[in-house]
Motif scaffolding. Structure first.
Motif, short mmCIF file in Angstrom:
data_model
loop_
_atom_site.label_atom_id
_atom_site.label_comp_id
_atom_site.label_asym_id
_atom_site.label_seq_id
_atom_site.Cartn_x
_atom_site.Cartn_y
_atom_site.Cartn_z
N PHE A 231 0.81 -1.22 0.00
CA PHE A 231 0.00 0.00 0.00
C PHE A 231 0.84 1.27 0.00
CE2 PHE A 231 -2.34 -3.39 2.18
CZ PHE A 231 -3.43 -3.49 1.33
N ASN A 232 2.15 1.11 -0.19
CA ASN A 232 3.06 2.24 -0.40
C ASN A 232 3.06 3.26 0.74
OD1 ASN A 232 3.81 1.28 -3.03
ND2 ASN A 232 1.88 2.10 -3.81
N VAL A 233 2.88 2.78 1.97
CA VAL A 233 3.01 3.67 3.13
C VAL A 233 4.51 3.89 3.39
CG1 VAL A 233 2.57 3.95 5.60
CG2 VAL A 233 0.86 2.87 4.13
N ASP A 234 4.88 5.13 3.62
CA ASP A 234 6.28 5.47 3.86
C ASP A 234 6.80 4.72 5.09
OD1 ASP A 234 8.76 6.56 4.23
OD2 ASP A 234 8.09 8.64 4.34
N PRO A 235 7.82 3.84 4.92
CA PRO A 235 8.30 3.05 6.07
C PRO A 235 8.92 3.90 7.18
CG PRO A 235 9.76 2.80 4.17
CD PRO A 235 8.55 3.53 3.68
N LYS A 236 9.32 5.12 6.86
CA LYS A 236 9.90 6.00 7.89
C LYS A 236 8.88 6.38 8.95
CE LYS A 236 13.31 8.05 4.74
NZ LYS A 236 13.77 9.30 4.09
N ARG A 237 7.61 6.27 8.61
CA ARG A 237 6.55 6.61 9.55
C ARG A 237 6.17 5.43 10.44
NH1 ARG A 237 1.56 8.05 6.35
NH2 ARG A 237 0.84 8.46 8.45
N LEU A 238 6.60 4.23 10.06
CA LEU A 238 6.09 3.01 10.69
C LEU A 238 7.06 2.46 11.73
CD1 LEU A 238 4.87 1.24 7.42
CD2 LEU A 238 3.46 2.50 9.06
N THR A 239 6.50 1.94 12.80
CA THR A 239 7.27 1.23 13.83
C THR A 239 6.51 -0.04 14.21
OG1 THR A 239 8.15 3.31 14.73
CG2 THR A 239 8.28 1.36 16.13
N ALA A 240 7.23 -1.17 14.29
CA ALA A 240 6.63 -2.43 14.68
C ALA A 240 6.99 -2.74 16.13
CB ALA A 240 7.12 -3.56 13.77
N ALA A 241 6.00 -3.15 16.91
CA ALA A 241 6.24 -3.47 18.32
C ALA A 241 5.41 -4.68 18.72
CB ALA A 241 5.88 -2.28 19.21
N GLY A 242 5.90 -5.42 19.70
CA GLY A 242 5.16 -6.56 20.22
C GLY A 242 5.05 -6.47 21.73
#
Length: 292
Positions: A231-242
């Motif tokens: 979906f072409n979301v800018d990866p710089k905006r994203l953070t993955a957490a668990g």
């Protein structure tokens, strides 16, 4: 207070064990990715703590406003009672009555100012929800649970909607839901986005997944990568957490509770200046005289 915890080290460990021996170049790349995630984690924590402090201060101010409104109304009732007494007493002069009327009018004006301030504060959550979901139709909103708590947007998705059973792989049926989510995220391209995986307290039984910490982090990472690649979301905006099993929203002693706890939350956080802009845009309610 919500504590953000990232598991890049766990993710790297899983990649290493699942893929067997890796080249030095691959290891260096993984280490670089780990360092980048660590830096993003620290930066996000600082922003989160600052936002929490601002929101805490706002809550204190809101509580103070409510107390002042209650005190003002009590004072108004006392003034009204005194005026009624003056009007029925032949011994009181017009000067005292005029003074009481002025005090009542002043008290009314002050109470209205307090009510307007509280109405503006109460409207923020509604404004933020409406702004962030304007890309979704009414029909689409049925599949997406959106809540706003203290200025932070929480989009909660159940695991059976997103993943294959007992896995962190995105299922085919999740594409429709993620399409809707991506509309919200791309509509507000300057907002920070945290993808947070959560599980119930049942231990995972997979040879390549050590525990629920790993599972929740891997699921969050899968959603992040889907948002980026599909979906072409800018990866710089994203953070993955668990967060594993340690952030339940329901009782894990019941099956219904377990279902609620197995979820992925997409948390959209406005920066402080954007949040203040939303405050300025909060709709003003027309002034009305308080009920006597």
């Amino acid at each position: 207070m919500m504590k953000l915890q990232l598991l890049p080290a766990a993710l790297i460990a899983i990649l290493l064990t699942s893929a067997g021996c890796v080249s030095k170049k691959q290891y260096t790349q993984l280490q670089s990715n780990y360092d980048t995630l660590q830096n993003k984690h620290r930066d996000l924590n600082v922003r989160f703590l600052n936002s929490q402090q601002e929101l805490s201060n706002a809550n204190v101010r809101n509580k103070s406003l409510e107390e002042q409104i209650a005190a003002g109304r009590q004072n108004l009732a006392s003034l009204q009672a005194a005026l009624d007494k003056c009007l029925t007493s032949s011994g009181q002069g017009n000067v005292n009555i005029s003074k009481l009327v002025d005090e009542i009018n002043s008290s009314n004006k002050y109470i209205q100012q307090l009510v307007n301030s509280k109405n503006k504060s109460d409207s923020l959550n509604m404004v933020l929800t409406n702004n962030l979901t304007r890309s979704l139709s009414r029909e689409e909103m049925k599949d997406v649970d959106v809540q706003v708590l203290k200025g932070v947007v929480y989009i909660s998705l159940s695991d059976n909607m997103l993943y294959k059973s007992g896995s962190y792989e995105i299922s085919d049926k999740a594409n429709a839901t993620l399409t809707k989510i991506s509309k919200i995220i791309t509509d507000y391209k300057d907002y920070e986005v945290l993808i947070e995986g959560n599980t119930d307290n049942v231990p995972i039984k997979q040879t390549n997944i050590r525990n629920n910490w790993d599972l929740s982090a891997l699921r969050a990472s899968s959603v992040v990568q889907a948002l980026q690649t599909r979906f072409n979301v800018d990866p710089k905006r994203l953070t993955a957490a668990g967060r594993g099993e340690y952030n339940p929203v329901a009782d894990n002693n019941t099956e219904a509770g377990k279902v609620k706890n197995r979820r992925t939350q997409i948390i959209i956080t406005p920066k402080l200046d954007q949040f203040m802009d939303l405050i300025d845009k909060a709709p003003e309610k027309p002034a009305t005289a308080p009920k006597q």
